[in-house]
Enzyme design. Structure first.
Site, PDB file in Angstrom:
ATOM      1  N   GLY A  48       0.753  -1.164  -0.051  1.00 23.67           N
ATOM      2  CA  GLY A  48       0.032  -0.141  -0.068  1.00 23.67           C
ATOM      3  C   GLY A  48       0.952   1.175   0.047  1.00 23.67           C
ATOM      4  N   ALA A  49       1.981   1.312  -0.832  1.00 32.27           N
ATOM      5  CA  ALA A  49       2.688   2.468  -0.712  1.00 32.27           C
ATOM      6  C   ALA A  49       2.422   3.557  -1.524  1.00 32.27           C
ATOM      7  CB  ALA A  49       4.370   1.888  -1.150  1.00 32.27           C
ATOM      8  N   ASN A  50       1.217   3.521  -2.155  1.00 33.32           N
ATOM      9  CA  ASN A  50       0.869   4.752  -3.509  1.00 33.32           C
ATOM     10  C   ASN A  50       0.277   5.693  -2.719  1.00 33.32           C
ATOM     11  OD1 ASN A  50      -1.333   2.258  -3.455  1.00 33.32           O
ATOM     12  ND2 ASN A  50      -2.324   4.155  -4.166  1.00 33.32           N
ATOM     13  N   GLY A  52      -1.239   7.806   1.236  1.00 27.30           N
ATOM     14  CA  GLY A  52      -1.098   7.898   2.800  1.00 27.30           C
ATOM     15  C   GLY A  52       0.095   7.624   3.288  1.00 27.30           C
ATOM     16  N   GLY A  54       2.010   4.830   3.461  1.00 30.01           N
ATOM     17  CA  GLY A  54       2.596   3.940   2.830  1.00 30.01           C
ATOM     18  C   GLY A  54       3.468   5.029   1.689  1.00 30.01           C
ATOM     19  N   SER A 180      -2.712  -0.169  15.084  1.00 28.99           N
ATOM     20  CA  SER A 180      -3.402   0.813  15.598  1.00 28.99           C
ATOM     21  C   SER A 180      -3.557   0.778  17.298  1.00 28.99           C
ATOM     22  CB  SER A 180      -4.551   1.268  15.076  1.00 28.99           C
ATOM     23  OG  SER A 180      -5.445   2.084  15.668  1.00 28.99           O
ATOM     24  N   TYR A 215     -12.376  -3.841  11.852  1.00 33.91           N
ATOM     25  CA  TYR A 215     -11.053  -3.112  11.938  1.00 33.91           C
ATOM     26  C   TYR A 215     -10.323  -3.183  13.161  1.00 33.91           C
ATOM     27  CZ  TYR A 215      -7.536   0.398  11.221  1.00 33.91           C
ATOM     28  OH  TYR A 215      -6.259   1.342  10.964  1.00 33.91           O
TER      29      TYR A 215
END
Length: 334
Positions: A48-50, A52, A54, A180, A215
């Site tokens: 998920g580096a694309n 936020g 990441g 979290s 979550y």
């Protein structure tokens, strides 16, 4: 004499200035990763580096000359993110876009196959990608698992366990699990890991949308997974830690938050909400700071160790690992 119109115009400006000063004062307590060691020659893999957290983590690593693999569900977005970083940092480290859908075991397997063919070792694996969707939508992974359980926990569990040999080759190396402090609100019910009961209640409107058990439970599983993996890799030179970036402004909650929520949450946002860049500091700290090398099985927040309120149960830890292995092997929900 000052006219009333001037006074009225000055009030909003004064409020904005005051809020800005409050936020600046508040942000002084948000620690930064002070380590700025050159990471040339080291390979970091970020899910998920694309966008936020990441994306900001990738920027920080590239600035330190690291090679970064962008493991993203949408390769086009990964390439766009890489183009953005290249404009900002033309002399940074190497950036590599690769397709990975954590909601599909087949995609994970194909991804690992390509990584193993192209890379001899992985120095740091950062399990960052995550989903937060309304439970009432009853979304599933390709194999039929509840989406939070399937992506946030099971997908990363499968990915990590298949990359362990590459991490061992890079020893000393690290696994960073982005969790979290909401894990403190989670619970693990082995009789209902796919949250069938919670989903039915959500569909019936009997559970507040802001209470997302999927979550919170998956974030608790992240911490249990971290603890179990740290134990299993003890003595191998692979450190495994988890962290909480804090309450950050990212697109994670895009499916649950409406425009008016931002107005209602404005005072809280000013006092407590970090930018993605500020939230990524703790991730970068866990991934790069040499002061914590050799420390494993710990949880960090604000670039320092955090003591969770959860009374972790070794029996639950072991059972979650065993059940996760069985579900991956069976490729279908219980």
């Amino acid at each position: 004499m000052v006219s009333s119109s001037v006074i009225y115009a000055a009030v909003p400006v004064s409020v904005i200035v005051a809020l800005g000063l409050i936020r600046k004062w508040r942000s002084r307590n948000w620690e930064k990763c002070l380590s700025n060691t050159c990471l040339r020659g080291k390979t970091f893999l970020i899910t998920g580096a694309n966008s936020g957290l990441g994306l900001e983590t990738a920027k920080a690593l590239v600035r330190r000359k690291a090679r970064v693999i962008f493991a993203c569900r949408d390769v086009a977005k990964a390439k766009d993110a890489i183009s953005l970083i290249r404009k900002e940092q033309p002399n940074g480290g190497e950036l590599i876009p690769m397709q990975l859908d954590l909601a599909s075991f087949e995609s994970i397997e194909k991804f690992v196959e390509i990584v193993k063919a192209g890379f001899y070792k992985i120095d740091v694996l950062i399990n960052n990608a995550g989903v937060y969707v309304p439970l009432k939508d009853d979304l599933k992974t390709k194999e039929g698992f509840e989406l939070h359980f399937g992506v946030n926990h099971l997908g990363h569990f499968y990915l990590t366990t298949m990359l362990v040999d590459l991490l061992k080759r890079a020893s000393p190396s690290r696994v960073v699990v982005v969790s979290s402090t909401l894990h403190e609100r989670g619970k693990i019910d082995f009789e209902d890991l796919n949250l069938k009961t919670e989903i039915e209640l959500a569909k019936a409107g009997k559970v507040a949308q802001r209470h997302n058990a999927g979550y919170c439970n998956s974030k608790l599983m992240n911490v249990y997974f971290m603890r179990a993996l740290a134990t299993k890799l003890m003595g191998t030179g692979v450190d495994v830690n988890a962290c909480c970036p804090g309450f950050c402004y990212t697109n994670l909650f895009r499916y649950s938050v409406r425009w008016y929520h931002y107005l209602l949450m404005l005072p809280i946002a000013i006092m407590f909400m970090k930018s993605a860049k500020q939230g990524a500091e703790t991730i970068v700290y866990c991934a790069t700071d040499y002061n914590i090398e050799g420390q494993t099985g710990r949880f960090y927040r604000d670039c320092k160790e955090y003591n969770s309120n959860v009374q972790f149960d070794k029996e639950v830890e072991n059972k979650l690992w065993t059940v996760s292995e069985e579900l991956v092997k069976a490729r279908k929900p219980l």
